[in-house]
Design a protein around this motif. Structure first.
Motif, mmCIF file in Angstrom:
data_model
loop_
_atom_site.group_PDB
_atom_site.id
_atom_site.type_symbol
_atom_site.label_atom_id
_atom_site.label_comp_id
_atom_site.label_asym_id
_atom_site.label_seq_id
_atom_site.Cartn_x
_atom_site.Cartn_y
_atom_site.Cartn_z
ATOM 1 N N GLU A 47 40.047 71.347 42.109
ATOM 2 C CA GLU A 47 41.184 70.418 42.782
ATOM 3 C C GLU A 47 41.185 69.067 42.259
ATOM 4 O O GLU A 47 42.413 68.331 41.848
ATOM 5 N N PRO A 48 40.300 68.364 42.081
ATOM 6 C CA PRO A 48 40.210 66.840 41.494
ATOM 7 C C PRO A 48 40.919 66.694 40.077
ATOM 8 O O PRO A 48 41.348 65.751 39.650
ATOM 9 N N ALA A 67 44.048 58.038 50.854
ATOM 10 C CA ALA A 67 42.729 57.767 50.666
ATOM 11 C C ALA A 67 42.020 58.267 49.574
ATOM 12 O O ALA A 67 41.240 59.280 49.775
ATOM 13 N N PRO A 68 42.818 58.300 48.243
ATOM 14 C CA PRO A 68 41.918 59.105 47.276
ATOM 15 C C PRO A 68 40.399 58.882 47.145
ATOM 16 O O PRO A 68 39.776 60.133 46.673
ATOM 17 N N TYR A 69 40.034 57.814 47.215
ATOM 18 C CA TYR A 69 38.689 57.709 46.838
ATOM 19 C C TYR A 69 37.658 58.632 48.130
ATOM 20 O O TYR A 69 36.583 59.191 47.941
ATOM 21 N N LEU A 70 38.163 58.450 49.296
ATOM 22 C CA LEU A 70 37.531 59.080 50.560
ATOM 23 C C LEU A 70 37.607 60.579 50.288
ATOM 24 O O LEU A 70 36.837 61.605 50.563
ATOM 25 N N ALA A 89 35.604 65.865 49.050
ATOM 26 C CA ALA A 89 35.495 67.267 48.157
ATOM 27 C C ALA A 89 34.181 67.550 47.336
ATOM 28 O O ALA A 89 33.617 68.175 47.336
ATOM 29 N N ARG A 90 33.590 66.511 46.993
ATOM 30 C CA ARG A 90 32.241 66.425 46.263
ATOM 31 C C ARG A 90 31.201 66.883 47.381
ATOM 32 O O ARG A 90 30.633 67.679 46.955
ATOM 33 N N ARG A 91 31.248 66.294 48.641
ATOM 34 C CA ARG A 91 30.103 66.793 49.625
ATOM 35 C C ARG A 91 30.532 68.193 49.790
ATOM 36 O O ARG A 91 29.538 69.038 49.947
ATOM 37 N N ARG A 92 31.597 68.727 50.021
ATOM 38 C CA ARG A 92 31.979 70.012 50.428
ATOM 39 C C ARG A 92 31.582 70.881 49.119
ATOM 40 O O ARG A 92 30.947 72.040 49.540
ATOM 41 N N GLY A 93 31.757 70.363 47.805
ATOM 42 C CA GLY A 93 31.116 71.195 46.765
ATOM 43 C C GLY A 93 29.714 71.490 46.852
ATOM 44 O O GLY A 93 29.155 72.463 46.385
ATOM 45 N N ARG A 94 28.997 70.503 47.112
ATOM 46 C CA ARG A 94 27.485 70.707 47.367
ATOM 47 C C ARG A 94 27.010 71.261 48.604
ATOM 48 O O ARG A 94 25.744 71.547 48.587
ATOM 49 N N LYS A 95 27.964 71.722 49.634
ATOM 50 C CA LYS A 95 27.210 72.294 50.574
ATOM 51 C C LYS A 95 26.529 73.530 50.227
ATOM 52 O O LYS A 95 25.420 73.728 51.118
ATOM 53 N N PHE A 134 48.839 67.883 46.538
ATOM 54 C CA PHE A 134 47.869 66.771 47.345
ATOM 55 C C PHE A 134 48.253 66.732 48.772
ATOM 56 O O PHE A 134 49.212 66.723 49.150
ATOM 57 N N SER A 135 47.129 66.592 49.416
ATOM 58 C CA SER A 135 47.220 66.424 50.880
ATOM 59 C C SER A 135 47.450 64.843 51.198
ATOM 60 O O SER A 135 47.287 64.001 50.330
#
Length: 449
Positions: free
Chosen positions: A78-79, A94-97, A102-108, A87-88
């Motif tokens: 998605e990024p 808040a693109p950085y947020l 998304a990064r943390r979701r990927g590492r779940k 785009f949501s």
């Protein structure tokens, strides 16, 4: 006797034009040619048109006996996708947020930024494939390294880890990303120790991994990149010319490669008193991994057009032999780093054409190049040394040595990917209980460090 079934996990596969697809295509084709049932598990092909481009001719080169199963990305890409309609509100405001979420979701579920999100949909697809037709062997090509996680999802099925790069350290800067005793290092060690085999593209990366993870060292082997003959591949005759055309083919990583240094050297070679004649050059390939080019890169190439060098964009993998056949010599640009081989090195060697190397001579690729009879390396990355290498090559083209051209052709053919893979696949047949009647001899290679 039934055929062994290989599940090959390749995040990028044709028609993707990501740099990894050539090795992945060749490996899958080699197993199919050897008589395996091959199922490739890969990303949904429609996504590649948004993030890196597609090559339908390359897709046509996939062995028709191979079954390709495409899987949704699970949000991992998605990024990189630029469709504003996707785009949501959070991403817009808040693109950085949004990116951090998304990064943390990927590492779940798997310890890899963003790409870890592919684990769930790809693992579900792998289990479905296994239920439909039992898998004898899983091979996972990485990065992204989530492919290794998918390989582990079939309990009791042996798996191969194919490192096209290094997870634990940066192959360009050589900086460690984590230590063997860290949480991430222990995670990787557990995967390595449970693998049937671990493949690396060159000796230096393999040796560093063996040093970091000695308990898994006996599973590690070097399976180098090779070249895949394309339509029109054949031995070139010695070419006598005083107006040589040099060529470069590949993705241009402008900031990692000595691109500007080469352009400065090219300008000097084209105008210097030692030039053997008018020089020409044609660059083909993407100007970045995504295909986009910055204003700086476009301006750098525009500035050298007056000196006979043009960048004409990408071509299909299936047209590379035709491109090489129109050239008198090749330019090899590679990033620095002792672990760097470069996917193009073997393909360049296989052409039998003179090669001008513009890279740090301490990288791994030098061990493939150093005995090549038509090798013209720049001693360093100064414009003077690069110009001298170009001029030395031009001088050799003005007075070609037929014996050197013949020796160069013979040297390059040892890097055929089929010759590299045949003994490895034979070993894997024995691993899964489907040995060949006749053993395959190991290909003889030039010495490695």
């Amino acid at each position: 006797m039934s055929k062994p079934h290989l599940l090959y996990i390749a995040f990028a596969f044709p028609p993707s034009t990501a740099s990894s697809v050539y090795r992945c295509t060749a490996v899958a084709n080699a197993f199919a040619e050897d008589g395996w049932d091959v199922t490739v598990l890969t990303l949904d092909r429609n996504i590649w048109s948004e993030i890196s481009g597609v090559d339908q001719k390359l897709a046509d080169s996939v062995d028709p006996r191979i079954r390709v199963v495409q899987v949704d990305d699970g949000g991992s890409e998605e990024p990189a996708r630029g469709d504003l309609r996707r785009f949501s509100r959070l991403r817009i405001e808040a693109p950085y947020l949004w990116k951090e979420v998304a990064r943390r979701r990927g590492r779940k579920d798997f310890p890899e930024d963003f790409h870890g999100a592919w684990l769930a949909p790809a693992s579900a697809a792998a289990r479905s494939i296994h239920a439909e037709k039992p898998v004898d062997l899983v091979m996972a090509s990485a990065g992204p390294y989530v492919s290794f996680g998918v390989a582990r999802c079939l309990e009791g099925v042996p798996y191969i880890m194919d490192y096209r790069d290094a997870w634990a350290f940066n192959t360009f800067s050589e900086a460690s990303k984590y230590t063997p005793d860290s949480k991430q290092g222990r995670f990787e060690a557990e995967y390595l120790c449970n693998a049937a085999q671990v493949w690396f593209v060159n000796g230096p990366i393999r040796d560093e991994y063996a040093r970091r993870y000695p308990d898994a060292a006996d599973k590690m082997r070097v399976v180098e990149n090779g070249f895949d003959p394309q339509p029109g591949h054949g031995q070139p005759p010695p070419r006598q010319t005083t107006t040589p055309t040099f060529g470069y083919l590949g993705t241009l990583l402008y900031e990692r490669m000595p691109t500007q240094e080469f352009l400065d050297g090219w300008r000097q070679a084209s105008t210097g008193e030692g030039s053997s004649g008018k020089l020409h050059a044609v660059f083909r390939g993407k100007m970045s991994s995504s295909g986009a080019a910055s204003a700086e890169v476009l301006r750098a190439f525009a500035d050298v057009e007056a000196f006979g060098l043009r960048h004409l964009g990408p071509i299909s993998k299936r047209d590379v032999a035709k491109f090489y056949n129109r050239l008198d010599a090749l330019v090899l640009l590679l990033p620095s780093g002792k672990y760097v081989t470069g996917g193009k090195t073997a393909e360049y060697l296989a052409t039998g054409l003179p090669i001008v190397s513009v890279h740090d001579l301490g990288i791994a690729a030098t061990y493939q190049l150093k005995d090549y009879p038509l090798w013209f390396p720049a001693k360093d990355l100064t414009p003077e040394s690069i110009a001298a290498a170009l001029q030395a090559c031009a001088d050799a083209l003005a007075h070609p040595d037929s014996a050197a051209w013949q020796a160069a052709w013979e040297y390059g053919q040892q890097f055929a990917r089929s010759a590299i893979l045949a003994p490895v696949i034979s070993d894997l047949r024995r691993l899964v209980g489907h040995p060949l009647q006749q053993p395959v001899a190991e290909v003889q290679r030039s010495p490695k460090p």
